[in-house]
Structures are given as structure tokens and as C-alpha cells.
Design a protein around this motif. Sequence first.
Motif, PDB file in Angstrom:
ATOM      1  N   ILE A  76     -23.703 -30.001  46.830  1.00 30.19           N
ATOM      2  CA  ILE A  76     -23.739 -29.622  48.243  1.00 30.19           C
ATOM      3  C   ILE A  76     -23.069 -30.767  48.997  1.00 30.19           C
ATOM      4  N   THR A  77     -22.048 -30.450  49.771  1.00 29.14           N
ATOM      5  CA  THR A  77     -21.302 -31.483  50.489  1.00 29.14           C
ATOM      6  C   THR A  77     -21.047 -31.036  51.925  1.00 29.14           C
ATOM      7  N   ALA A  78     -20.538 -31.948  52.721  1.00 32.65           N
ATOM      8  CA  ALA A  78     -20.161 -31.630  54.097  1.00 32.65           C
ATOM      9  C   ALA A  78     -18.703 -31.180  54.183  1.00 32.65           C
ATOM     10  N   GLN A  79     -17.976 -31.244  53.079  1.00 29.68           N
ATOM     11  CA  GLN A  79     -16.551 -30.934  53.123  1.00 29.68           C
ATOM     12  C   GLN A  79     -16.263 -29.487  53.504  1.00 29.68           C
ATOM     13  N   SER A  80     -17.160 -28.576  53.182  1.00 26.68           N
ATOM     14  CA  SER A  80     -16.912 -27.186  53.574  1.00 26.68           C
ATOM     15  C   SER A  80     -16.934 -27.026  55.100  1.00 26.68           C
ATOM     16  N   LEU A  81     -17.643 -27.899  55.792  1.00 28.81           N
ATOM     17  CA  LEU A  81     -17.589 -27.903  57.253  1.00 28.81           C
ATOM     18  C   LEU A  81     -16.159 -28.225  57.713  1.00 28.81           C
ATOM     19  N   GLY A  82     -15.517 -29.162  57.052  1.00 28.53           N
ATOM     20  CA  GLY A  82     -14.127 -29.496  57.372  1.00 28.53           C
ATOM     21  C   GLY A  82     -13.193 -28.323  57.131  1.00 28.53           C
ATOM     22  N   ILE A  83     -13.443 -27.572  56.064  1.00 30.64           N
ATOM     23  CA  ILE A  83     -12.637 -26.388  55.767  1.00 30.64           C
ATOM     24  C   ILE A  83     -12.787 -25.375  56.900  1.00 30.64           C
ATOM     25  N   MET A  84     -14.027 -25.160  57.339  1.00 37.12           N
ATOM     26  CA  MET A  84     -14.283 -24.218  58.437  1.00 37.12           C
ATOM     27  C   MET A  84     -13.579 -24.672  59.711  1.00 37.12           C
ATOM     28  N   LEU A  85     -13.672 -25.962  60.021  1.00 37.64           N
ATOM     29  CA  LEU A  85     -13.044 -26.495  61.235  1.00 37.64           C
ATOM     30  C   LEU A  85     -11.523 -26.403  61.174  1.00 37.64           C
ATOM     31  N   CYS A  86     -10.949 -26.548  59.994  1.00 31.92           N
ATOM     32  CA  CYS A  86      -9.493 -26.387  59.871  1.00 31.92           C
ATOM     33  C   CYS A  86      -9.082 -25.015  60.383  1.00 31.92           C
ATOM     34  N   VAL A 102     -16.915 -16.125  68.213  1.00 33.73           N
ATOM     35  CA  VAL A 102     -15.785 -15.885  67.313  1.00 33.73           C
ATOM     36  C   VAL A 102     -15.721 -16.968  66.244  1.00 33.73           C
ATOM     37  N   ALA A 103     -15.849 -18.217  66.647  1.00 34.11           N
ATOM     38  CA  ALA A 103     -15.767 -19.323  65.690  1.00 34.11           C
ATOM     39  C   ALA A 103     -16.924 -19.294  64.699  1.00 34.11           C
ATOM     40  N   ILE A 104     -18.110 -18.955  65.149  1.00 37.42           N
ATOM     41  CA  ILE A 104     -19.254 -18.876  64.230  1.00 37.42           C
ATOM     42  C   ILE A 104     -19.041 -17.758  63.215  1.00 37.42           C
ATOM     43  N   VAL A 105     -18.657 -16.586  63.696  1.00 40.42           N
ATOM     44  CA  VAL A 105     -18.425 -15.456  62.781  1.00 40.42           C
ATOM     45  C   VAL A 105     -17.283 -15.785  61.818  1.00 40.42           C
ATOM     46  N   ALA A 106     -16.206 -16.352  62.333  1.00 42.11           N
ATOM     47  CA  ALA A 106     -15.061 -16.691  61.486  1.00 42.11           C
ATOM     48  C   ALA A 106     -15.442 -17.723  60.427  1.00 42.11           C
ATOM     49  N   ALA A 107     -16.171 -18.756  60.832  1.00 39.19           N
ATOM     50  CA  ALA A 107     -16.602 -19.785  59.884  1.00 39.19           C
ATOM     51  C   ALA A 107     -17.551 -19.202  58.845  1.00 39.19           C
ATOM     52  N   PHE A 108     -18.400 -18.268  59.273  1.00 42.30           N
ATOM     53  CA  PHE A 108     -19.327 -17.619  58.341  1.00 42.30           C
ATOM     54  C   PHE A 108     -18.549 -16.768  57.334  1.00 42.30           C
ATOM     55  N   VAL A 109     -17.638 -15.956  57.825  1.00 41.63           N
ATOM     56  CA  VAL A 109     -16.879 -15.070  56.932  1.00 41.63           C
ATOM     57  C   VAL A 109     -15.974 -15.877  56.000  1.00 41.63           C
ATOM     58  N   GLY A 110     -15.187 -16.790  56.567  1.00 41.33           N
ATOM     59  CA  GLY A 110     -14.266 -17.570  55.745  1.00 41.33           C
ATOM     60  C   GLY A 110     -14.951 -18.643  54.922  1.00 41.33           C
ATOM     61  N   LEU A 137     -18.221 -19.195  54.316  1.00 42.52           N
ATOM     62  CA  LEU A 137     -19.390 -18.862  53.498  1.00 42.52           C
ATOM     63  C   LEU A 137     -19.058 -17.696  52.568  1.00 42.52           C
ATOM     64  N   VAL A 138     -18.679 -16.564  53.110  1.00 42.09           N
ATOM     65  CA  VAL A 138     -18.467 -15.379  52.280  1.00 42.09           C
ATOM     66  C   VAL A 138     -17.269 -15.568  51.346  1.00 42.09           C
ATOM     67  N   ALA A 181     -25.602 -20.230  43.030  1.00 43.17           N
ATOM     68  CA  ALA A 181     -24.949 -20.575  44.297  1.00 43.17           C
ATOM     69  C   ALA A 181     -25.826 -20.290  45.516  1.00 43.17           C
ATOM     70  N   ALA A 182     -26.909 -19.563  45.341  1.00 47.06           N
ATOM     71  CA  ALA A 182     -27.754 -19.168  46.477  1.00 47.06           C
ATOM     72  C   ALA A 182     -28.187 -20.339  47.361  1.00 47.06           C
ATOM     73  N   PRO A 183     -28.557 -21.490  46.796  1.00 48.02           N
ATOM     74  CA  PRO A 183     -28.979 -22.602  47.668  1.00 48.02           C
ATOM     75  C   PRO A 183     -27.895 -23.078  48.640  1.00 48.02           C
ATOM     76  N   TYR A 184     -26.623 -22.843  48.316  1.00 54.97           N
ATOM     77  CA  TYR A 184     -25.539 -23.276  49.196  1.00 54.97           C
ATOM     78  C   TYR A 184     -25.474 -22.451  50.474  1.00 54.97           C
ATOM     79  N   MET A 185     -25.970 -21.228  50.396  1.00 58.71           N
ATOM     80  CA  MET A 185     -25.817 -20.296  51.518  1.00 58.71           C
ATOM     81  C   MET A 185     -26.538 -20.770  52.787  1.00 58.71           C
ATOM     82  N   ILE A 186     -27.677 -21.392  52.628  1.00 56.51           N
ATOM     83  CA  ILE A 186     -28.430 -21.883  53.789  1.00 56.51           C
ATOM     84  C   ILE A 186     -27.626 -22.978  54.500  1.00 56.51           C
ATOM     85  N   GLY A 187     -27.163 -23.948  53.730  1.00 61.20           N
ATOM     86  CA  GLY A 187     -26.376 -25.029  54.314  1.00 61.20           C
ATOM     87  C   GLY A 187     -25.068 -24.538  54.906  1.00 61.20           C
TER      88      GLY A 187
END
Length: 180
Positions: free
Chosen positions: A32-42, A111-119, A121-122, A147-153
Motif C-alpha cells: 500500500i503506497t501513496a503513489q497511486s494518489l500521484g497517478i490520480m492527480l496526474c 468530477v475529480a472524485i469520480v474520475a479518480a475513483f474510476v481511473g 481505483l477501478v 487486493a480488497a484491502p487496497y480499495m479502502i485506501g
Amino acid sequence: MEKNLTYIALFAALIAVLGLVPKIDLASGVPITAQSLGIMLCGTVLGAKRGALAVLLFLALTLAGLPLLSGGRGGLGVLASPTVGYIIGFPIAAFVTGLIVQSWRAPILPVAIVAAFVGGLVVLNLIGIVGMAFMLGKTLPEATLLAAPYMIGDTIKAVLAGLVTQAIGQMRPDALLSRG
């Protein structure tokens, strides 16, 4: 053009910096890392093309051997680990996230929350789970359970990406390239 290159490099660096946040290792071998947050922000900030290019720059540097993934990992060896699906999915997730933000003309926060969730997370987890299943010799349902534990983060990160994107849009609207 120069502005685009600067933002692409800046966001590639952001992903690398987010790898410095201590990782949490799970039994799957995928931390579990913070890097996926960077991917979402990109995606939410730079848009589809520039966001994917920032991630591809980050990956090029990582695969060239720089220890930019969480835990100081880098080099071609990361492609032979359970994280391979997530690594492959990073630019795709950023692209999908950016495409949603660019296409949906509603207030930026939802829009950004939904987009970050779809891209972020999903899409990212679908590709990551396939890679994890392949590398660990698991079925897709078994890998999904791992992978289920990653979904919360990832859900929390999607909300954070939305909030950060909204703040950037309010403070520096011209910096929100996904809406330009």
C-alpha cells in the motif's frame, strides 16, 4: 509546449516523492503506497495525455533503474513481481482519469472524485489484479480478495485527489490543465 513539459516533469517527480511515504506490505506482495494518489492527480490536474505522459516518464526512469517505487524499488526486475499489473496500469489509470475530467463539464470537485475513483481505483485495480493473479498463480477471485484491502485506501485517495484538484482550480485555474 515548455509549460506542458514542466508540468509533466513536475508530476513525475510528485509520483516519485509520494513513494517516500513508508509503504505498508501486505501478504500479496503488493504494498500500500501513496503513489497511486500521484497517478490520480496526474489525470485530474494534467488531463489524459499529459497525465499519462507524466506517468510514462516516471516509469521510464524507474525501469531504467532509479529506485523511485515505494521501498526504493526500480529496474526491470519490478516487472517480474506481483506489482507488474499495477505498474502497467499506472499510465492507463492516469489517462482514463484525465479523460473523464476533460469530458465531464460539471463542478470540478465531484468530477475529480469520480474520475479518480474510476481511473485510480477501478481501472488500476482491474489491471493490477490481473497482474497479481498471473504472477502469484492465483485465480482472479483469489487475487481480488488479496487486493480488497487496497480499495479502502484508494477510495480515500480519490477523495483527496478531488479536494487537491479543486484547491488548485480555485487558487490557480490556469494550472488546471485538465480543464483548459
